[in-house]
Design a protein around this motif. Sequence first.
Motif, PDB file in Angstrom:
ATOM      1  N   GLY A  44       0.788  -1.222   0.000  1.00  0.00           N
ATOM      2  CA  GLY A  44       0.000   0.000   0.000  1.00  0.00           C
ATOM      3  C   GLY A  44       0.819   1.270   0.000  1.00  0.00           C
ATOM      4  N   ALA A  45       2.060   1.195  -0.486  1.00  0.00           N
ATOM      5  CA  ALA A  45       2.907   2.393  -0.545  1.00  0.00           C
ATOM      6  C   ALA A  45       2.356   3.407  -1.541  1.00  0.00           C
ATOM      7  CB  ALA A  45       4.339   2.017  -0.921  1.00  0.00           C
ATOM      8  N   PHE A  46       1.614   2.930  -2.525  1.00  0.00           N
ATOM      9  CA  PHE A  46       0.907   3.763  -3.498  1.00  0.00           C
ATOM     10  C   PHE A  46      -0.262   2.951  -4.028  1.00  0.00           C
ATOM     11  CE2 PHE A  46       5.198   2.452  -4.781  1.00  0.00           C
ATOM     12  CZ  PHE A  46       4.924   1.392  -5.635  1.00  0.00           C
ATOM     13  N   GLU A  47      -1.157   3.624  -4.712  1.00  0.00           N
ATOM     14  CA  GLU A  47      -2.420   2.976  -5.089  1.00  0.00           C
ATOM     15  C   GLU A  47      -2.425   2.372  -6.493  1.00  0.00           C
ATOM     16  OE1 GLU A  47      -2.970   5.565  -1.723  1.00  0.00           O
ATOM     17  OE2 GLU A  47      -2.225   6.083  -3.733  1.00  0.00           O
ATOM     18  N   ASP A  92      -6.093 -14.543  -8.910  1.00  0.00           N
ATOM     19  CA  ASP A  92      -5.648 -15.174  -7.665  1.00  0.00           C
ATOM     20  C   ASP A  92      -4.180 -14.876  -7.391  1.00  0.00           C
ATOM     21  OD1 ASP A  92      -8.154 -16.225  -7.336  1.00  0.00           O
ATOM     22  OD2 ASP A  92      -7.639 -18.235  -8.056  1.00  0.00           O
ATOM     23  N   GLU A  93      -3.353 -14.964  -8.425  1.00  0.00           N
ATOM     24  CA  GLU A  93      -1.927 -14.721  -8.225  1.00  0.00           C
ATOM     25  C   GLU A  93      -1.657 -13.264  -7.874  1.00  0.00           C
ATOM     26  OE1 GLU A  93       2.050 -16.513 -10.124  1.00  0.00           O
ATOM     27  OE2 GLU A  93       0.763 -15.513 -11.590  1.00  0.00           O
ATOM     28  N   MET A  94      -2.341 -12.349  -8.546  1.00  0.00           N
ATOM     29  CA  MET A  94      -2.155 -10.938  -8.246  1.00  0.00           C
ATOM     30  C   MET A  94      -2.661 -10.576  -6.854  1.00  0.00           C
ATOM     31  SD  MET A  94      -0.550  -9.202 -10.578  1.00  0.00           S
ATOM     32  CE  MET A  94       0.526 -10.643 -10.543  1.00  0.00           C
ATOM     33  N   ALA A  95      -3.705 -11.275  -6.408  1.00  0.00           N
ATOM     34  CA  ALA A  95      -4.253 -11.001  -5.076  1.00  0.00           C
ATOM     35  C   ALA A  95      -3.222 -11.284  -3.979  1.00  0.00           C
ATOM     36  CB  ALA A  95      -5.511 -11.834  -4.848  1.00  0.00           C
ATOM     37  N   GLN A  96      -2.267 -12.167  -4.262  1.00  0.00           N
ATOM     38  CA  GLN A  96      -1.206 -12.432  -3.291  1.00  0.00           C
ATOM     39  C   GLN A  96      -0.356 -11.185  -3.039  1.00  0.00           C
ATOM     40  OE1 GLN A  96       1.107 -15.869  -4.488  1.00  0.00           O
ATOM     41  NE2 GLN A  96      -0.721 -16.918  -5.235  1.00  0.00           N
ATOM     42  N   TRP A  97      -0.394 -10.273  -4.004  1.00  0.00           N
ATOM     43  CA  TRP A  97       0.364  -9.015  -3.894  1.00  0.00           C
ATOM     44  C   TRP A  97      -0.576  -7.833  -3.661  1.00  0.00           C
ATOM     45  CZ3 TRP A  97       5.256 -10.209  -3.399  1.00  0.00           C
ATOM     46  CH2 TRP A  97       5.702 -11.414  -3.946  1.00  0.00           C
ATOM     47  N   ASN A  98      -1.829  -8.172  -3.257  1.00  0.00           N
ATOM     48  CA  ASN A  98      -2.836  -7.141  -3.001  1.00  0.00           C
ATOM     49  C   ASN A  98      -3.046  -6.263  -4.233  1.00  0.00           C
ATOM     50  OD1 ASN A  98      -4.763  -6.034  -1.344  1.00  0.00           O
ATOM     51  ND2 ASN A  98      -3.378  -4.591  -0.344  1.00  0.00           N
ATOM     52  N   ALA A  99      -2.908  -6.880  -5.424  1.00  0.00           N
ATOM     53  CA  ALA A  99      -2.995  -6.146  -6.689  1.00  0.00           C
ATOM     54  C   ALA A  99      -4.162  -6.638  -7.533  1.00  0.00           C
ATOM     55  CB  ALA A  99      -1.696  -6.296  -7.469  1.00  0.00           C
ATOM     56  N   ARG A 100      -4.764  -5.705  -8.219  1.00  0.00           N
ATOM     57  CA  ARG A 100      -5.855  -5.994  -9.146  1.00  0.00           C
ATOM     58  C   ARG A 100      -5.462  -5.459 -10.514  1.00  0.00           C
ATOM     59  NH1 ARG A 100     -11.658  -6.335  -9.191  1.00  0.00           N
ATOM     60  NH2 ARG A 100     -12.523  -5.331 -11.061  1.00  0.00           N
ATOM     61  N   VAL A 124      -0.909  -2.369 -15.842  1.00  0.00           N
ATOM     62  CA  VAL A 124      -1.144  -1.350 -14.819  1.00  0.00           C
ATOM     63  C   VAL A 124      -2.065  -1.989 -13.789  1.00  0.00           C
ATOM     64  CG1 VAL A 124      -2.139   0.910 -14.327  1.00  0.00           C
ATOM     65  CG2 VAL A 124      -0.894   0.531 -16.474  1.00  0.00           C
ATOM     66  N   VAL A 125      -1.647  -1.933 -12.527  1.00  0.00           N
ATOM     67  CA  VAL A 125      -2.420  -2.565 -11.461  1.00  0.00           C
ATOM     68  C   VAL A 125      -2.784  -1.543 -10.396  1.00  0.00           C
ATOM     69  CG1 VAL A 125      -1.396  -4.844 -11.789  1.00  0.00           C
ATOM     70  CG2 VAL A 125      -0.308  -3.231 -10.221  1.00  0.00           C
ATOM     71  N   VAL A 126      -3.794  -1.890  -9.621  1.00  0.00           N
ATOM     72  CA  VAL A 126      -4.202  -1.039  -8.507  1.00  0.00           C
ATOM     73  C   VAL A 126      -4.187  -1.857  -7.226  1.00  0.00           C
ATOM     74  CG1 VAL A 126      -5.612   0.463  -9.947  1.00  0.00           C
ATOM     75  CG2 VAL A 126      -6.674  -1.518  -8.857  1.00  0.00           C
ATOM     76  N   ASN A 127      -3.958  -1.194  -6.119  1.00  0.00           N
ATOM     77  CA  ASN A 127      -4.007  -1.823  -4.811  1.00  0.00           C
ATOM     78  C   ASN A 127      -5.452  -2.207  -4.502  1.00  0.00           C
ATOM     79  OD1 ASN A 127      -4.657  -1.169  -1.743  1.00  0.00           O
ATOM     80  ND2 ASN A 127      -2.553  -1.934  -1.820  1.00  0.00           N
ATOM     81  N   ILE A 128      -5.687  -3.452  -4.127  1.00  0.00           N
ATOM     82  CA  ILE A 128      -7.049  -3.951  -3.917  1.00  0.00           C
ATOM     83  C   ILE A 128      -7.768  -3.169  -2.823  1.00  0.00           C
ATOM     84  CG2 ILE A 128      -8.393  -5.917  -3.077  1.00  0.00           C
ATOM     85  CD1 ILE A 128      -6.488  -7.749  -4.592  1.00  0.00           C
ATOM     86  N   ASP A 129      -7.091  -2.899  -1.732  1.00  0.00           N
ATOM     87  CA  ASP A 129      -7.731  -2.168  -0.628  1.00  0.00           C
ATOM     88  C   ASP A 129      -8.161  -0.783  -1.075  1.00  0.00           C
ATOM     89  OD1 ASP A 129      -7.284  -4.323   1.059  1.00  0.00           O
ATOM     90  OD2 ASP A 129      -5.353  -3.547   1.756  1.00  0.00           O
TER      91      ASP A 129
END
Length: 338
Positions: free
Chosen positions: A78-81, A128-136, A235-240
């Motif tokens: 979560g260092a950036f969104e 699923d794999e990206m969710a391990q990095w809190n990424a969407r 380009v990915v976004v932080n899930i939270d």
Amino acid sequence: MNSISSKLLVTGLALAFAGEAAATEWNVSLWGKRRAFTEHVHKLAELVEQKTDGAFTMNISYGGLSKNTENLDGISIGAFEMAQFCAGYHPDKNRAITVLELPFLGVSNLEEEVAVSHAVYSHPSVADEMAQWNARMLMTSPMPQYNLVGTGEPRDELKEFDGMRVRATGGLGEAFRAVGGVPTSVTSSEAYQAMQSGVVDTVAFAQHAHLSFGTINQADWWTANLNPGTVNCPVVVNIDAYEALSDAEREALDGSVDEAIAYYLENYGKLLEQWEAVLEEKGVTKVELSDAELDAFHKVAADPIRDSWIEEMSAQGLPAQELYDLVMTTLETQRAGN
């Protein structure tokens, strides 16, 4: 009167703070400098701000938030969104999408690259794999087929690739290794210095990167038709952060992706139209390999590397054959629609 004024002042401040709290501001981590490769991110930010009347804004940083090879790590904590990264920088962290970096997939234009990328991004194994990095996954950064710029005598035969030190990542690196090349995965930002100092003889990039990172200024020649494949940079976004958006903000973000990609394609098309003039201006020789040489490269690199990837990823529990088949069927569907 003083009491009334005080109450009005407090109410006004409360409303002001509430307004500030309601505003959403995201930090976006890119690298290098603004170029064709990042124009869709700028367009997305512009569209989102317009659609939310300025309530949702993005601060785009080039290298100020993270190294390019650490953007996925930054997203995870979560260092950036929002961030852009390339699969070849850390294939162990994003194994599923490396199917898109296999050599000689047969993707012939940017529209097809968008179609296959977004099809793969939508596969559950990728999510699923990206969710391990809190990424969407949000959108791709489509690039044309990579080609080499090099120093010294032009290399237009595969035997001349033997011992060639080449900056190439992922599946592209493996393709050059298959014909005797020596791939190195220095980052795009380091490629010019690696070429200038003689650490590498050649650099594999798309046209915009040869321009942006200056490798074209070191080049004596460029392969016009090698076309071994490309790299995939989502380009990915932080899930939270994504889930914290209001419905209107989320709709503005998701609903702007197609328009941002369309803008990217239009802008990149203009760059490709200027490429021939750039080569002439800089005195770079255009090299074309014969059909026989290209067929030989394909035979050595395409099927063996694909089969090896499917075997290795399947052993790790990924639906590798399914992902590869998805790329092929998406290409067929895309071409049928055109």
